[in-house]
Motif scaffolding. Structure first.
Motif, mmCIF file in Angstrom:
data_model
loop_
_atom_site.group_PDB
_atom_site.id
_atom_site.type_symbol
_atom_site.label_atom_id
_atom_site.label_comp_id
_atom_site.label_asym_id
_atom_site.label_seq_id
_atom_site.Cartn_x
_atom_site.Cartn_y
_atom_site.Cartn_z
ATOM 1 N N UNK A 79 8.846 -50.068 33.260
ATOM 2 C CA UNK A 79 7.602 -50.831 33.168
ATOM 3 C C UNK A 79 7.046 -51.235 34.536
ATOM 4 N N UNK A 80 7.385 -50.475 35.583
ATOM 5 C CA UNK A 80 6.812 -50.716 36.903
ATOM 6 C C UNK A 80 5.453 -50.046 36.959
ATOM 7 N N UNK A 81 4.470 -50.760 37.472
ATOM 8 C CA UNK A 81 3.109 -50.243 37.567
ATOM 9 C C UNK A 81 2.800 -49.889 39.016
ATOM 10 N N UNK A 82 2.288 -48.685 39.217
ATOM 11 C CA UNK A 82 1.901 -48.229 40.556
ATOM 12 C C UNK A 82 0.469 -47.725 40.506
ATOM 13 N N UNK A 83 -0.223 -47.775 41.656
ATOM 14 C CA UNK A 83 -1.603 -47.319 41.720
ATOM 15 C C UNK A 83 -1.920 -46.790 43.114
ATOM 16 N N UNK A 84 -3.038 -46.098 43.221
ATOM 17 C CA UNK A 84 -3.522 -45.641 44.520
ATOM 18 C C UNK A 84 -4.525 -46.629 45.115
ATOM 19 N N UNK A 85 -4.796 -47.708 44.437
ATOM 20 C CA UNK A 85 -5.727 -48.712 44.940
ATOM 21 C C UNK A 85 -5.001 -49.717 45.826
ATOM 22 N N UNK A 86 -5.721 -50.267 46.791
ATOM 23 C CA UNK A 86 -5.157 -51.278 47.690
ATOM 24 C C UNK A 86 -5.482 -52.669 47.166
ATOM 25 N N UNK A 87 -4.920 -52.985 46.015
ATOM 26 C CA UNK A 87 -5.137 -54.287 45.382
ATOM 27 C C UNK A 87 -3.824 -54.781 44.798
ATOM 28 N N UNK A 88 -3.776 -56.082 44.529
ATOM 29 C CA UNK A 88 -2.634 -56.646 43.811
ATOM 30 C C UNK A 88 -2.877 -56.451 42.329
ATOM 31 N N UNK A 89 -1.879 -55.972 41.638
ATOM 32 C CA UNK A 89 -1.991 -55.722 40.203
ATOM 33 C C UNK A 89 -1.414 -56.918 39.455
ATOM 34 N N UNK A 90 -2.209 -57.536 38.620
ATOM 35 C CA UNK A 90 -1.773 -58.731 37.910
ATOM 36 C C UNK A 90 -0.994 -58.365 36.648
ATOM 37 N N UNK A 91 -0.276 -59.339 36.120
ATOM 38 C CA UNK A 91 0.472 -59.116 34.875
ATOM 39 C C UNK A 91 -0.489 -58.866 33.716
ATOM 40 N N UNK A 92 -1.675 -59.442 33.786
ATOM 41 C CA UNK A 92 -2.691 -59.207 32.750
ATOM 42 C C UNK A 92 -3.078 -57.734 32.726
ATOM 43 N N UNK A 93 -3.278 -57.164 33.896
ATOM 44 C CA UNK A 93 -3.617 -55.741 33.990
ATOM 45 C C UNK A 93 -2.457 -54.892 33.487
ATOM 46 N N UNK A 94 -1.244 -55.253 33.871
ATOM 47 C CA UNK A 94 -0.051 -54.529 33.415
ATOM 48 C C UNK A 94 -0.003 -54.477 31.890
ATOM 49 N N UNK A 95 -0.250 -55.620 31.262
ATOM 50 C CA UNK A 95 -0.232 -55.681 29.795
ATOM 51 C C UNK A 95 -1.345 -54.833 29.198
ATOM 52 N N UNK A 96 -2.523 -54.867 29.814
ATOM 53 C CA UNK A 96 -3.645 -54.076 29.314
ATOM 54 C C UNK A 96 -3.327 -52.579 29.356
ATOM 55 N N UNK A 97 -2.823 -52.115 30.484
ATOM 56 C CA UNK A 97 -2.511 -50.694 30.642
ATOM 57 C C UNK A 97 -1.372 -50.291 29.711
ATOM 58 N N UNK A 98 -0.323 -51.095 29.657
ATOM 59 C CA UNK A 98 0.799 -50.789 28.759
ATOM 60 C C UNK A 98 0.341 -50.740 27.311
ATOM 61 N N UNK A 99 -0.536 -51.663 26.934
ATOM 62 C CA UNK A 99 -1.049 -51.683 25.569
ATOM 63 C C UNK A 99 -1.799 -50.414 25.215
ATOM 64 N N UNK A 100 -2.622 -49.935 26.136
ATOM 65 C CA UNK A 100 -3.363 -48.691 25.910
ATOM 66 C C UNK A 100 -2.393 -47.526 25.791
ATOM 67 N N UNK A 101 -1.459 -47.438 26.728
ATOM 68 C CA UNK A 101 -0.517 -46.311 26.739
ATOM 69 C C UNK A 101 0.438 -46.348 25.545
ATOM 70 N N UNK A 102 0.812 -47.537 25.089
ATOM 71 C CA UNK A 102 1.744 -47.658 23.960
ATOM 72 C C UNK A 102 1.222 -46.972 22.705
#
Length: 146
Positions: A79-102
């Motif tokens: 459940x580690x989230x990685x990106x090519x963007x230079x931003x901090x990834x919040x737990x809210x975003x992590x949940x959103x992406x995981x929810x879509x992928x699930x």
């Protein structure tokens, strides 16, 4: 002469400090939702068992990814989230992406257009196929014509 060199050095140092501040501000920007990227980036959401298996492919295609304005997000089995963007990834975003992928299973790649609609789904990531799909999109055709 010495006074002129000192002025140049002071100006150069000021520019470097400002540039470092801008970079630090960019790195501390937080991303809370994919919605923040709509109409700015195409999105690639990927779930894999190991990021290492995908890292080389993403790195070798950096130019093509950047050219197509793709922001990618990879979630691995830990459940580690990685990106090519230079931003901090919040737990809210992590949940959103995981929810879509699930809703798509264990190993999947989703291409999302500027408008937020899912344009393509793959069971195993094939970047070239995604690039081809993007290149057929009307907005991309306009981008390439410029």
């Amino acid at each position: 002469m010495l006074k002129r060199l000192l002025n140049i050095l002071i100006i150069t140092m000021g520019l470097l400090i400002n540039s470092n501040q801008l970079m630090a501000e960019k790195m501390t920007k937080e991303l809370h939702s994919l919605e923040e990227l709509l109409w700015q980036n195409r999105l690639l959401l990927i779930r894999v068992t190991s990021f290492d298996s995908l890292k080389a492919d993403l790195q070798s295609q950096t130019e093509a990814i950047d050219d197509r304005r793709i922001a990618w997000f990879v979630v691995d089995s830990k459940q580690l989230l990685r990106t090519n963007l230079s931003v901090k990834l919040t737990s809210t975003l992590q949940k959103e992406i995981s929810g879509i992928l699930n809703s798509y299973g264990d190993s999947v790649a989703l291409l999302i257009g500027y408008d937020g609609e899912i344009k393509a789904v793959q069971g195993k990531l094939n970047l070239v196929d995604f690039f081809d799909a993007i290149d057929e999109m009307p907005i991309r055709k306009m981008e390439m014509a410029r």
